[in-house]
Design a protein around this motif. Structure first.
Motif, PDB file in Angstrom:
ATOM      1  N   ARG A 132     -81.923  94.366 -10.809  1.00  0.00           N
ATOM      2  CA  ARG A 132     -81.545  93.217 -11.631  1.00  0.00           C
ATOM      3  C   ARG A 132     -81.469  91.959 -10.774  1.00  0.00           C
ATOM      4  NH1 ARG A 132     -77.600  89.844 -13.130  1.00  0.00           N
ATOM      5  NH2 ARG A 132     -77.421  89.323 -15.361  1.00  0.00           N
TER       6      ARG A 132
ATOM      7  N   PHE B  20     -82.667  98.920 -15.290  1.00  0.00           N
ATOM      8  CA  PHE B  20     -82.478  97.917 -14.246  1.00  0.00           C
ATOM      9  C   PHE B  20     -81.090  98.102 -13.626  1.00  0.00           C
ATOM     10  CE2 PHE B  20     -85.583  95.892 -17.075  1.00  0.00           C
ATOM     11  CZ  PHE B  20     -86.530  95.442 -16.160  1.00  0.00           C
TER      12      PHE B  20
ATOM     13  N   ILE C 198     -80.122  94.202 -18.105  1.00  0.00           N
ATOM     14  CA  ILE C 198     -80.052  92.897 -17.430  1.00  0.00           C
ATOM     15  C   ILE C 198     -79.140  91.971 -18.221  1.00  0.00           C
ATOM     16  CG2 ILE C 198     -81.333  90.817 -16.805  1.00  0.00           C
ATOM     17  CD1 ILE C 198     -83.700  92.475 -16.112  1.00  0.00           C
TER      18      ILE C 198
END
Length: 406
Positions: free
Chosen positions: A126, A121, A147
């Motif tokens: 994100r 991510f 994240i």
């Protein structure tokens, strides 16, 4: 690759597509399926210099009937939520009040959204995922990713605050549990008849030494229930008794197919039954032998057997009088059976049986979840509950798709 899962009470998945389009232009999105009923969404974030953009793939699954309680069911999402609930219960949390709120939120989940990132991510992805969580009032489950900048398994709220990890830690201070009003509005109060039936069932089970839950709702009453017709029931039991011969290895499947076609019953054989007859495996034969209990229930519903008997004992089809048993061999005549199978027991009697087996089934499931011995035969109770749910048109489900929610 990194993963996270969002859990939300929302069922409108159009919101997911809307939020992704708010973050990425059309060239970055690939939608598999229809716009209003998509199967998956793939998003490619911006490329940077010579590096490929990071990618996320989004899929989801939902309850067949949205709600705010966590009943026992064979639906994969419900099974997963039960497992999640049990997992959270056993964690020794530093913030016990927050843990209680999380346990309160899990039963309200209607949709599970799985998000996979390749290779991870990045900032754009994100931001989009966090925005989506906020839009859906969702919470995260993750085994650790970029994240949350951790490799610890746990739950996070829609702002990214830690609700609970496997070590019992938390940084969040509160969690809101929202339930849409329509789930309350759609549920009419049970009638006096339904409540009286529930009370009788609980008393009967208590007398049998079977503990059930007084929290289970009442089932439908006679003003709402749509009982199958005698003709439907007679055809269903005629088909099941023929297939029974294949299940126990007494008859070749092709001969039974020819028999059902000759008796004008083949069009009423379900897709799963046709698949079984065309390629029966030993495992499927063993599973199909359990339909003896369904045959027993349907013959009882037609008034051709005096009682259902005990929940602790397997039925014995040899006890069914020959003159009321549908299958009389591949050359047998079905006419005598259909002449007798023209009426059903009163709806009240069928609903009484359904309510009783529904509550007994809960007891079996509860015992299994606690690794305890069930007070009655779980297989017998499940199969009879299955047939009774079909009889009362539970959720309008066809024979192959009957669920036995508890």
């Amino acid at each position: 690759m990194e993963n996270c899962t969002l859990y939300t009470h929302e069922v409108d998945m159009g919101k997911v597509l809307t939020r992704m389009r708010a973050h990425f232009d059309a060239s970055a999105l690939n939608v598999n399926g229809q716009e209003d009923n998509w199967e998956s969404i793939t998003v490619v974030s911006k490329k940077r210099r010579l590096r490929k953009g990071n990618t996320i793939t989004i899929t989801y699954r939902q309850r067949s009937v949205p709600g705010y309680t966590l009943e026992h069911s064979d639906e994969p999402i419900i099974v997963n939520l039960h497992g999640m609930y049990a997992f959270v219960q056993q964690i020794d949390a530093e913030n016990q009040e927050l843990k209680k709120l999380l346990l309160g939120k899990i039963p309200t989940v209607n949709t599970e959204i799985a998000i996979k990132a390749e290779p991870s991510f990045n900032g754009d992805l994100r931001s989009a995922v966090m925005d989506l969580a906020y839009e859906l009032d969702a919470f995260f489950f993750s085994e650790g990713n970029s994240i949350f900048n951790t490799d610890v398994q746990g739950f996070w709220d829609k702002t990214g605050a830690l609700l609970l990890d496997v070590n019992g830690h938390a940084t969040a201070t509160n969690l809101t549990v929202n339930i849409e009003a329509k789930y309350f509005d759609s549920q009419t109060p049970p009638s006096a008849e339904a409540l009286e039936r529930k009370a009788r069932s609980l008393q009967q089970l208590q007398a049998m030494g079977v503990r059930s839950s007084a929290m289970l709702p009442a089932i439908v009453d006679e003003t709402v229930a749509v009982i199958r017709t005698p003709e439907e029931v007679a055809k269903r039991v005629a088909i099941l008794t023929a297939i029974n011969g294949v299940a126990f290895g007494h008859l070749p499947p092709q001969d039974v197919i020819s028999y059902l076609q000759k008796k004008q019953l083949w069009e009423h054989v379900t897709p799963d039954e046709k698949k079984f007859l065309q390629h029966p495996t030993e495992e499927e034969k063993t599973k199909a032998t359990w339909k003896c209990e369904s045959i027993w229930v349907l013959l009882w519903a037609l008034g051709l057997m005096p009682e259902l008997g005990y929940m602790t004992d397997l039925c014995n089809l040899d006890m069914v009088p020959e003159e009321v048993f549908p299958f009389r061999g591949l050359s047998g005549d079905l006419t005598p059976f259909f002449e007798k199978a023209t009426t059903l027991r009163p709806a009240a009697a069928i609903l009484d049986a359904n309510d009783l087996y529904y509550r007994a089934h809960w007891s079996c499931v509860d015992a299994r979840l606690k690794s305890e011995e069930a007070p009655v035969h779980p297989g017998v109770v499940y199969e009879r509950h299955y047939a009774l749910n079909w009889l009362i048109n539970y959720r309008n489900q066809p024979w192959d798709s009957v669920t036995c929610d508890t």
